[in-house]
Write a protein that holds these residues in place. Structure first.
Motif, mmCIF file in Angstrom:
data_model
loop_
_atom_site.group_PDB
_atom_site.id
_atom_site.type_symbol
_atom_site.label_atom_id
_atom_site.label_comp_id
_atom_site.label_asym_id
_atom_site.label_seq_id
_atom_site.Cartn_x
_atom_site.Cartn_y
_atom_site.Cartn_z
ATOM 1 N N GLU A 102 30.048 28.606 33.080
ATOM 2 C CA GLU A 102 29.369 28.706 34.373
ATOM 3 C C GLU A 102 30.344 29.116 35.475
ATOM 4 O O GLU A 102 30.006 29.939 36.343
ATOM 5 N N LYS A 103 31.544 28.570 35.432
ATOM 6 C CA LYS A 103 32.529 28.928 36.449
ATOM 7 C C LYS A 103 32.987 30.382 36.298
ATOM 8 O O LYS A 103 33.225 31.069 37.296
ATOM 9 N N VAL A 104 33.090 30.837 35.058
ATOM 10 C CA VAL A 104 33.472 32.231 34.833
ATOM 11 C C VAL A 104 32.410 33.154 35.414
ATOM 12 O O VAL A 104 32.722 34.113 36.143
ATOM 13 N N ILE A 105 31.147 32.884 35.125
ATOM 14 C CA ILE A 105 30.048 33.713 35.619
ATOM 15 C C ILE A 105 30.006 33.715 37.146
ATOM 16 O O ILE A 105 29.756 34.741 37.785
ATOM 17 N N ALA A 106 30.275 32.549 37.739
ATOM 18 C CA ALA A 106 30.236 32.424 39.201
ATOM 19 C C ALA A 106 31.269 33.322 39.873
ATOM 20 O O ALA A 106 31.093 33.709 41.036
ATOM 21 N N MET A 107 32.320 33.680 39.151
ATOM 22 C CA MET A 107 33.354 34.548 39.729
ATOM 23 C C MET A 107 32.935 36.016 39.731
ATOM 24 O O MET A 107 33.616 36.860 40.299
ATOM 25 N N GLU A 108 31.818 36.322 39.095
ATOM 26 C CA GLU A 108 31.278 37.690 39.030
ATOM 27 C C GLU A 108 32.330 38.708 38.579
ATOM 28 O O GLU A 108 32.576 39.716 39.245
ATOM 29 N N PRO A 109 32.969 38.454 37.443
ATOM 30 C CA PRO A 109 34.023 39.361 36.977
ATOM 31 C C PRO A 109 33.463 40.675 36.431
ATOM 32 O O PRO A 109 32.359 40.699 35.871
ATOM 33 N N ASP A 110 34.215 41.758 36.614
ATOM 34 C CA ASP A 110 33.828 43.004 35.960
ATOM 35 C C ASP A 110 34.702 43.253 34.725
ATOM 36 O O ASP A 110 34.489 44.208 33.996
ATOM 37 N N LEU A 111 35.679 42.340 34.482
ATOM 38 C CA LEU A 111 36.479 42.415 33.264
ATOM 39 C C LEU A 111 37.104 41.046 32.999
ATOM 40 O O LEU A 111 37.632 40.407 33.911
ATOM 41 N N ILE A 112 37.027 40.612 31.738
ATOM 42 C CA ILE A 112 37.589 39.332 31.325
ATOM 43 C C ILE A 112 38.590 39.574 30.207
ATOM 44 O O ILE A 112 38.287 40.258 29.226
ATOM 45 N N PHE A 113 39.785 39.027 30.349
ATOM 46 C CA PHE A 113 40.784 39.086 29.280
ATOM 47 C C PHE A 113 40.796 37.723 28.598
ATOM 48 O O PHE A 113 41.136 36.712 29.219
ATOM 49 N N ALA A 114 40.411 37.704 27.325
ATOM 50 C CA ALA A 114 40.294 36.458 26.583
ATOM 51 C C ALA A 114 41.308 36.409 25.445
ATOM 52 O O ALA A 114 42.101 37.335 25.249
#
Length: 345
Positions: A102-114
């Motif tokens: 939920e916190k990741v989505i709230a940041m509205e990222p256009d790219l995630i490095f996992a």
């Protein structure tokens, strides 16, 4: 009349030059940019535009992003991302293996490095929600360099990545040359990450590669990955040098538990490394993370094995890229001055 015509001619020339200089330029926001990368999970990922809101879900990923000058575009990291110090000011989206979706989505990222440690469940969930996810999982030093290049392409920082890789390769080469030119035999080196029981590094680890390139021989080279060895086996092996991990999770109030155990345990006092005071503490984060700092660890270990001869070159921050349009602004001022001079005539 002639002055007016000359002014109009100069103005027309200016417009033509300005149009010529901007006609082939990419949009400032990178909206027309599109790149495809294959991440370390072998998944092909399409990245549209130039990412402006990046979330990093692993400490090593975060270090690579900062090394490429992307700090202004990083909008969140994990609680385990502690380097460089500037990460302390970034919003946190949970732990390394306990990511808060939920916190990741709230940041509205256009790219995630996992990373794989984030778990398949979390990564699959993020992708099912339409998030663009790139997995980094380097297993070797060459793998780190590859992931720097991959991250550069994914974020539009190709030039910075190329510069960083070249600098790191130069430093690695310096250490390798020093080791090859040393008249001493390759000493045996053991690396311990915990003492109760004794955990040592074997083949297939960053630490094994660091020891080898630095000019040593891993005392437990035949072991696969990280393994437990008995105290008796460790004593029988009798390494010339012992490296013990410190740093995050390894010490308490400045007390290096592993180091203290090695130098005070009565049964270890006859080891060559202990008698010759060749037991060294190395930061666990530097020698364990798949980031540019793995080269720092390489130089540090080389310094122990070959005092005063290891490479000490540190990559400088990539130079600031001149913003598009700087030349056009200069041209505007120059032509404006020309027009004013003509008007005075």
């Amino acid at each position: 009349m002639r002055t007016t015509r000359l002014i109009l001619s100069v103005a027309s020339l200016f417009m033509l030059l300005l149009l010529a200089g901007t006609a082939g330029a990419a949009p400032m926001d990178g909206s027309e940019r599109s790149v495809t990368v294959t991440d370390d999970s072998k998944k092909t990922v399409l990245i549209r535009g130039e990412p402006q809101r990046i979330v990093s879900l692993a400490p090593s990923n975060t270090e690579i992003l900062y090394a490429l000058g992307l700090d202004d575009r990083i909008v969140a990291v994990t609680e385990r991302c502690d380097y460089p110090p500037a990460t302390a000011d970034k919003p946190k989206v949970g732990g390394f293996s306990t990511v808060n979706i939920e916190k990741v989505i709230a940041m509205e990222p256009d790219l995630i490095f996992a990373a794989p440690a984030n778990t398949d469940e979390v990564i699959d969930r993020l992708r099912s929600l339409g998030m663009t996810v790139v997995i980094l999982d380097p297993q070797t030093i060459d793998g780190v360099l590859h992931d720097i290049e991959l991250t550069g392409r994914a974020t539009g920082q190709e030039e910075q990545a190329s510069t960083l890789i070249e600098e790191l390769r130069t430093r690695i080469g310096t250490v390798a040359e020093t080791a090859a030119g040393s008249p001493a035999d390759r000493p045996s080196v053991a690396h311990i990450i915990w003492h109760d029981p004794l955990w040592v590094c074997g083949q297939g680890t960053f630490q094994n590669e660091v020891i080898t390139i630095a000019g040593g021989t891993n005392a437990f080279g035949p072991v696969d990955g990280w393994s437990i060895v008995s105290l008796e086996e460790f004593i029988t092996t009798n390494p010339d040098y012992i490296l013990v991990s410190s740093g995050s999770g390894m010490d308490r109030d400045g007390y290096d538990a592993i180091y203290n155990y090695i130098i005070t345990e009565p049964r270890l006092q006859r080891l060559d490394a202990v008698r010759n005071e060749r037991v060294y503490v190395i930061d666990a984060d530097i020698v364990s993370r798949g980031s540019p700092r793995i080269v720092d660890a390489l130089e540090e270990v080389a310094g122990y094995l070959h005092p005063g001869t290891s490479g000490t070159v540190t990559p400088e921050a990539a130079g600031t890229v001149q913003s598009p349009g700087f030349g056009a602004i200069t041209l505007i001022f120059a032509l404006s001055a020309a027009v004013l001079l003509l008007q005075k005539r």
